[in-house]
Scaffold this active site. Structure first.
Site, PDB file in Angstrom:
ATOM      1  N   TYR A  94       0.802  -1.221   0.000  1.00 28.32           N
ATOM      2  CA  TYR A  94       0.000   0.000   0.000  1.00 28.32           C
ATOM      3  C   TYR A  94       0.841   1.280   0.000  1.00 28.32           C
ATOM      4  O   TYR A  94       0.379   2.317   0.430  1.00 28.32           O
ATOM      5  CB  TYR A  94      -0.942  -0.009   1.215  1.00 28.32           C
ATOM      6  CG  TYR A  94      -1.940  -1.151   1.205  1.00 28.32           C
ATOM      7  CD1 TYR A  94      -2.987  -1.177   0.280  1.00 28.32           C
ATOM      8  CD2 TYR A  94      -1.844  -2.197   2.108  1.00 28.32           C
ATOM      9  CE1 TYR A  94      -3.901  -2.204   0.264  1.00 28.32           C
ATOM     10  CE2 TYR A  94      -2.761  -3.245   2.098  1.00 28.32           C
ATOM     11  CZ  TYR A  94      -3.783  -3.240   1.172  1.00 28.32           C
ATOM     12  OH  TYR A  94      -4.690  -4.267   1.153  1.00 28.32           O
ATOM     13  N   TYR A 472     -11.296  -0.919   0.676  1.00 25.11           N
ATOM     14  CA  TYR A 472     -11.138  -0.597   2.103  1.00 25.11           C
ATOM     15  C   TYR A 472      -9.812   0.086   2.372  1.00 25.11           C
ATOM     16  O   TYR A 472      -9.627   0.670   3.439  1.00 25.11           O
ATOM     17  CB  TYR A 472     -11.298  -1.869   2.958  1.00 25.11           C
ATOM     18  CG  TYR A 472     -10.030  -2.606   3.334  1.00 25.11           C
ATOM     19  CD1 TYR A 472      -9.417  -3.482   2.436  1.00 25.11           C
ATOM     20  CD2 TYR A 472      -9.449  -2.439   4.586  1.00 25.11           C
ATOM     21  CE1 TYR A 472      -8.258  -4.153   2.777  1.00 25.11           C
ATOM     22  CE2 TYR A 472      -8.283  -3.115   4.937  1.00 25.11           C
ATOM     23  CZ  TYR A 472      -7.693  -3.970   4.034  1.00 25.11           C
ATOM     24  OH  TYR A 472      -6.531  -4.631   4.378  1.00 25.11           O
ATOM     25  N   ARG A 473      -8.918   0.093   1.383  1.00 26.58           N
ATOM     26  CA  ARG A 473      -7.554   0.563   1.608  1.00 26.58           C
ATOM     27  C   ARG A 473      -6.869   0.558   0.246  1.00 26.58           C
ATOM     28  O   ARG A 473      -7.181  -0.281  -0.597  1.00 26.58           O
ATOM     29  CB  ARG A 473      -6.889  -0.460   2.514  1.00 26.58           C
ATOM     30  CG  ARG A 473      -5.557  -0.158   3.114  1.00 26.58           C
ATOM     31  CD  ARG A 473      -5.192  -1.347   3.986  1.00 26.58           C
ATOM     32  NE  ARG A 473      -3.935  -1.216   4.650  1.00 26.58           N
ATOM     33  CZ  ARG A 473      -3.345  -2.212   5.328  1.00 26.58           C
ATOM     34  NH1 ARG A 473      -3.940  -3.397   5.400  1.00 26.58           N
ATOM     35  NH2 ARG A 473      -2.204  -2.025   5.929  1.00 26.58           N
TER      36      ARG A 473
END
Lengths: 516, 181
Positions: A94, A472-473
């Site tokens: 991420y 969600y991310r």
């Protein structure tokens, strides 16, 4: 090719930046202010399909106390220097340890690594952001405490504070990390410190046991955000159960995902199966230890024929469900019978535990470790699947309903196939939701393939959003786009909060698409 | 031969097939560069011929490599500050290694050695040697280059692509590193 031009924060003059650096050195000491190229190299390593030149920090700061952080943000306000905060810097799928954009100063909290309290009676901990799961695990073992952790897959090197603040998940019954967070200490952009929940009461004994405090509950504002810098965080730990039974259920057909989810849902909601179950596709299960080119070396998505060969060679299913039971042996036996009955009804499932499960291929050993909170780094093996150092986790949320899961799987496979990438995926099952996590693995050394990966990821976001599926991310390259899928009114609220709490926009500008 | 008994035993314990490394190291010590000045120890990671050759190049330039077997970034991270390390690893090892160095160490150089070309990145000044194998293998040439960079002062990031001769035809990718904790 040489990069000799000095990197500066956006909109900051060289003189002001030098003055800010001098002040940072006064606050932290010269050794804790990093500015040399070889020191900053590790903060520039990205795995997402962005341009390397867009993610180069101008400096890195290594505070060791909350007071350091307060002084740093005051200095940043004075010189309008933007900082990007990391805890242990292991958010690999991420955005890694890189800044949100070139020129930002890294605020690396890894030296704030004190375990401030672990209470074995109420099963809580109070930690600084640099504490790693391995560190906390060692502390618990050394002190012979009967407590379990809930690490994500890169467990040993990641940390509970950073993972929780990014709303990460693990694999035990405490898998939804933010649900088990309790109390924070936060440095605001103006340098003030607040404590959330019961922490505002002097000498409160309930800071780590009662989440809500009094008045509006604000802990969530400091997750996936840039409204403050969390310098302490409480979390709940799981008491070690008297017995533990990890198990695996294999299904062989791609279409079986629908049945798996529909059988699993009531068992999860009723807590018959209490942990964050994972439903792992063949390529993820094998990809942690098998290399793609041993089965297929083409540029297109790996063909069905090769997937079938992997399944046969590795003794794994198309879908591999990893779950566990916790409690007394009697409780486990009762629940096991219910599970066997539920999954055995159609005759498609192969249910295994103990020696039988251990002898099969795939990831039973490391999954068993993760589901009891043990440290493990097996999933790093996924980076060898395709090679080239490219990895982006595409993570939409779905309801725990078979029809929806089937729809998401087919949509993802279709888009990945169009761009020539493999469906390396798993579903992590919450109580009523599922995190569909797809590791888009690609060769970052190949500019054409990197562009394809970028376009593929962007299309995945858009096409999933069109069907009502949000992420969600996400990684820093796509935070703006993902924020857009949640609508302008919500973005306006985020911006209003940002302007109120951080008017100079010094804290992690661009995090989750939020800027002042 | 400069390897100590302790080093040989360690290699044997760490690596099932330690003999090629030990022989390589012994050969390196006897390869005509005995007069080179000794700069100090460097931990050397990897478990195949490339590592042996890299060690040869380092030794030729006056470094004393100690063969540590397959890279375990967590164990390397536990070494004292100032420790110098080089070697070969895979994609997973490189991700883990670089992420562990954030705020803890320096990346001096990285190499990606693929079919057709070497891609070299240095934070210690320009890369000079073309990795030509006139005086041995390209891995040994890389070792000599890393030996020089280990002594060079800090500088801006440099990258260089070097074409590999057809005689080095390979479809395997190897990843090299030179770091200081």
């Amino acid at each position: 090719m040489s990069t000799t031009q000095r990197i500066l924060p956006k909109g900051v003059s060289e003189a002001d930046f030098d003055a800010a650096l001098a002040r940072f050195r006064e606050i932290l000491g010269a050794d804790s202010v990093l500015t040399e190229s070889d020191q900053l190299a590790a903060y520039s390593k990205i795995m997402m399909a962005g341009d390397d030149a867009d993610y180069i920090p101008s400096a890195a700061l290594l505070p060791t106390t909350t007071e350091h952080v307060q002084e740093i943000v005051r200095t940043c306000n004075q010189y309008k220097v933007p900082i990007w905060t990391i805890s242990t810097g292991k958010n690999l799928g991420y955005g890694s340890a890189a800044p949100g954009e070139t020129g930002q100063v890294m605020l690396d909290m890894h030296r704030m690594n004190q375990i401030l309290d672990v209470d074995p009676e109420v099963c809580t901990a109070l930690l600084e952001p640099g504490v790693t799961y391995q560190q906390l695990y060692d502390y618990i073992k050394e002190n012979d405490l009967k407590l379990w952790l809930d690490p994500p897959a890169p467990s040993a090197i990641a940390g509970p504070v950073g993972n929780t603040l990014d709303r990460g998940v693990g694999y035990t019954p405490y898998g939804e990390h933010f649900m088990f967070q309790c109390g924070m200490e936060v440095v605001l952009a103006n340098g003030e410190v607040i404590r959330t929940g019961m922490g505002g009461i002097e000498n409160s004994s309930s800071w780590q046991v009662f989440k809500w405090g009094y008045g509006p509950y604000i802990d969530g504002l400091f997750t996936q955000s840039n409204f403050g810098i969390v310098t302490k965080m409480g979390l709940w730990l799981m008491p070690e159960p008297p017995a533990y039974r990890p198990f695996i259920i294999q299904y062989q057909d791609p279409e079986d995902i629908e049945e798996i989810v529909d059988v699993l849902r009531p068992l999860r909601i009723a807590q018959i199966i209490p942990n964050a179950v994972v439903i792992v596709h063949t390529l993820w299960d094998a990809g942690t230890h098998v290399v793609r080119k041993d089965y297929y070396d083409g540029k297109e998505s790996i063909p069905r024929e090769a997937i079938e060969r992997i399944k046969a060679d590795e003794g794994i299913g198309e879908w591999n469900v990893y779950a566990a039971l916790y409690g007394t042996p009697e409780q486990i036996e009762v629940n096991w019978n219910i599970i066997e009955q539920a999954f055995g009804a159609s005759g498609k499932a192969k249910i295994m535990y103990g020696e039988e499960a251990e002898q099969r291929g795939g990831g039973f050993e490391y999954r068993s470790a993760l589901m009891k909170g043990d440290m493990n780094l097996q999933e790093f093996g996924l980076y060898n699947w395709r090679g080239g150092g490219g990895s982006m986790w595409f993570a939409p949320v779905s309801q725990a309903k078979g029809s929806e899961t089937k729809d998401q799987t087919e949509l993802a496979q279709q888009i990945l196939g169009k761009y020539g990438f493999d469906y390396v995926a798993e579903y992590i099952v919450g109580w009523r939701d599922m995190h569909h996590v797809i590791d888009l693995l690609y060769n970052r050394q190949d500019p054409e393939e990197t562009k394809r990966a970028h376009d593929c990821f962007a299309e995945l976001i858009d096409e999933f959003a069109k069907r009502g599926y949000g992420l969600y991310r996400t990684n820093t390259e796509f935070m703006e786009q993902v924020a857009g899928t949640f609508g302008e009114p919500l973005r306006e609220v985020h911006k209003t909060l940002k302007n109120a709490l951080d008017p100079n926009g010094i804290l992690s500008p661009g995090k989750s698409g939020i800027r002042s | 031969m400069n390897l100590t008994r302790r080093q040989l035993m360690k290699n044997s314990l760490l690596l099932g097939a330690a003999m090629p490394l030990s022989l390589g190291a012994a050969w390196a010590a006897d390869s005509g560069f005995a007069d080179a000045p000794v700069h100090g120890p460097i931990r050397l990671y990897g478990a195949d011929r490339s590592t042996t050759e890299l060690g040869l190049g380092l030794r030729q330039q006056g470094w004393a490599p100690s063969y540590e077997g397959r890279l375990d970034p967590l164990a390397l991270n536990a070494q004292p500050a100032g420790t110098l390390a080089a070697g070969f690893t895979d994609e997973a090892g490189l991700v883990l290694l670089t992420s562990l160095l954030a705020g803890r160490g320096r990346v001096l150089a990285l190499g990606r050695h693929e079919a057709g070309h070497h891609q070299l990145l240095s934070h210690r000044g320009p890369l000079a040697a073309p990795l030509a194998a006139e005086a041995g293998s390209w891995q040994a040439a890389l070792g000599r280059e890393y030996a020089r960079l280990a002594l060079a002062a800090g500088s801006a990031r440099q990258t260089r692509d070097v074409r590999r001769p057809a005689s080095e035809a390979t479809d395997a990718t190897e990843l090299s590193f030179l770091v200081r904790l």
